[in-house]
Design a protein around this motif. Structure first.
Motif, PDB file in Angstrom:
ATOM      1  N   PHE A 170      -8.517  -3.672   2.889  1.00  0.00           N
ATOM      2  CA  PHE A 170      -8.028  -3.477   4.547  1.00  0.00           C
ATOM      3  C   PHE A 170      -9.136  -3.204   5.379  1.00  0.00           C
ATOM      4  O   PHE A 170      -9.533  -3.616   6.546  1.00  0.00           O
ATOM      5  N   LYS A 171     -10.206  -2.516   5.062  1.00  0.00           N
ATOM      6  CA  LYS A 171     -11.341  -1.935   5.926  1.00  0.00           C
ATOM      7  C   LYS A 171     -12.147  -3.186   6.209  1.00  0.00           C
ATOM      8  O   LYS A 171     -12.900  -3.189   7.149  1.00  0.00           O
TER       9      LYS A 171
ATOM     10  N   GLU B 128       0.868   4.334  -2.939  1.00  0.00           N
ATOM     11  CA  GLU B 128       0.429   5.513  -2.425  1.00  0.00           C
ATOM     12  C   GLU B 128       1.821   6.431  -3.020  1.00  0.00           C
ATOM     13  O   GLU B 128       1.469   7.621  -3.546  1.00  0.00           O
TER      14      GLU B 128
ATOM     15  N   LEU C  88      -7.470   0.023   9.332  1.00  0.00           N
ATOM     16  CA  LEU C  88      -7.974   1.196   9.070  1.00  0.00           C
ATOM     17  C   LEU C  88      -6.581   2.106   9.094  1.00  0.00           C
ATOM     18  O   LEU C  88      -5.556   2.162   9.990  1.00  0.00           O
ATOM     19  N   ARG C  89      -6.635   3.156   8.125  1.00  0.00           N
ATOM     20  CA  ARG C  89      -5.725   3.943   8.196  1.00  0.00           C
ATOM     21  C   ARG C  89      -5.570   5.099   9.389  1.00  0.00           C
ATOM     22  O   ARG C  89      -6.401   5.533   9.980  1.00  0.00           O
TER      23      ARG C  89
ATOM     24  N   ALA D  25       0.784  -1.223   0.196  1.00  0.00           N
ATOM     25  CA  ALA D  25       0.024  -0.042   0.076  1.00  0.00           C
ATOM     26  C   ALA D  25       0.746   1.210   0.179  1.00  0.00           C
ATOM     27  O   ALA D  25       0.513   2.243  -0.611  1.00  0.00           O
TER      28      ALA D  25
ATOM     29  N   GLN E  21      -7.356  -0.514   0.004  1.00  0.00           N
ATOM     30  CA  GLN E  21      -7.915   0.048   1.271  1.00  0.00           C
ATOM     31  C   GLN E  21      -9.319  -0.399   1.504  1.00  0.00           C
ATOM     32  O   GLN E  21      -9.692  -0.643   2.759  1.00  0.00           O
ATOM     33  N   LYS E  22     -10.207  -0.950   0.447  1.00  0.00           N
ATOM     34  CA  LYS E  22     -11.391  -1.525   0.859  1.00  0.00           C
ATOM     35  C   LYS E  22     -11.207  -2.635   1.555  1.00  0.00           C
ATOM     36  O   LYS E  22     -12.020  -3.360   2.315  1.00  0.00           O
TER      37      LYS E  22
ATOM     38  N   TYR F 216      -1.592   2.389  10.582  1.00  0.00           N
ATOM     39  CA  TYR F 216      -2.575   1.728  10.599  1.00  0.00           C
ATOM     40  C   TYR F 216      -3.013   0.903  12.089  1.00  0.00           C
ATOM     41  O   TYR F 216      -2.111   0.586  12.773  1.00  0.00           O
TER      42      TYR F 216
ATOM     43  N   GLU G  50      -5.068   1.198  -5.447  1.00  0.00           N
ATOM     44  CA  GLU G  50      -4.988   1.644  -4.072  1.00  0.00           C
ATOM     45  C   GLU G  50      -6.314   1.688  -3.376  1.00  0.00           C
ATOM     46  O   GLU G  50      -6.434   1.392  -1.984  1.00  0.00           O
ATOM     47  N   MET G  51      -7.216   2.277  -4.120  1.00  0.00           N
ATOM     48  CA  MET G  51      -8.709   2.343  -3.339  1.00  0.00           C
ATOM     49  C   MET G  51      -9.350   0.877  -3.193  1.00  0.00           C
ATOM     50  O   MET G  51      -9.656   0.817  -2.190  1.00  0.00           O
TER      51      MET G  51
END
Length: 215
Positions: free
Chosen positions: A153-154, A117, A159-160, A113, A150-151, A197, A146-147
C-alpha cells in the motif's frame, strides 16, 4: 548734315512700321509665358492634391492593416493560451489517471486488509505460546501478511489513517457518535472504529471515528 540724315529716314520709317508687330509678338510671348506658368502652377497644385489624396489613402490602408494585424495577433495569442490550457488539463488528467487509476482496486484490497487486521486482533495474545505452535505460526503468518500488504500500500501511495487523539477533520474522518471523555479536548477523536486510508493525499476511505463532545 542734311545729306547725312537723308539715308537714315527710310530705316526709321521701316522700324516704326515693324515695331507694332514686334510689340504684338512680344506681348503674345509674354502672355504665352504667363499661361505656361499658370498651367505649370495648376499642374503642380493638382499633383499636390493627388499626392495628398494618395497619402491619405495609404495612411487609411496602413491603419486598417495595423488593426487587422492586431486582431490576428490577439486571436493567435488566445489560441495559444487555449491550447496551453488544454495541454495542461490533459497532462493533469493523465497524471491523475496514473495516480488514481488503481483507486477501485485499492478499495477492494482495503477489505482484505481489514479482514487480516481483525484476524490478528481476534487471536488471544496469552495463547500465543510455544506450547501452541500451530496457533503461533498462524498468528505470525497473519502478522507478516498484514505487514507486507501495508508495505505494498505504501509503495503505491496508499497510507493508513488512525487518527486517535487528532482533531476531527470532515475531509478525512466520518463521525459515528459523540462521547464525553475526561481530560480530552472536545472535537478530538476518542475512538477509531474503522481505519481510514488516503491515496496520494486524497481521502480514499474516511476513518470511522467517535468524537469527544463537550461535557
Amino acid at each position: 548734315v542734311r545729306g547725312a540724315l537723308r539715308p537714315r529716314l527710310p530705316l526709321l520709317s521701316v522700324a516704326l512700321r515693324t515695331s507694332p508687330r514686334l510689340l504684338c509678338a512680344a506681348t503674345q510671348q509674354k502672355n504665352t509665358g504667363q499661361n505656361l506658368e499658370e498651367d505649370q502652377s495648376q499642374s503642380q497644385n493638382e499633383q499636390k492634391v493627388e499626392a495628398s489624396s494618395a497619402e491619405k489613402l495609404l495612411a487609411e490602408e496602413k491603419a486598417k492593416l495595423e488593426d487587422q494585424l492586431k486582431e490576428v495577433t490577439e486571436k493567435y495569442k488566445r489560441a495559444l493560451a487555449d491550447a496551453e490550457n488544454v495541454r495542461q488539463r490533459s497532462q493533469k488528467l493523465v497524471e491523475e489517471a496514473k495516480l488514481y487509476g488503481i483507486q477501485s482496486f485499492c478499495k477492494d484490497l482495503l477489505e482484505v486488509a481489514d479482514i487480516l487486521e481483525k484476524a490478528t486482533e481476534s487471536v488471544p495474545k496469552e495463547e500465543i505460546k510455544d506450547e501452541n505452535p500451530h496457533l503461533k505460526s498462524l498468528y505470525e503468518g497473519l502478522v507478516m501478511t498484514e505487514m507486507q500488504i501495508q508495505k505494498v500500500f505504501k509503495k503505491h501511495g496508499l497510507l493508513r489513517l488512525n487518527p486517535v487523539g487528532a482533531k476531527f477533520d470532515p475531509y478525512e474522518h466520518e463521525a459515528l457518535f459523540h462521547t464525553p471523555a475526561e481530560g480530552r479536548e472536545p472535537g478530538t477523536i476518542a475512538l477509531v472504529s474503522k481505519i481510514g486510508y488516503k491515496l496520494h493525499g486524497r481521502t480514499l476511505r474516511p476513518a470511522l471515528v467517535g468524537v469527544v463532545k463537550d461535557a
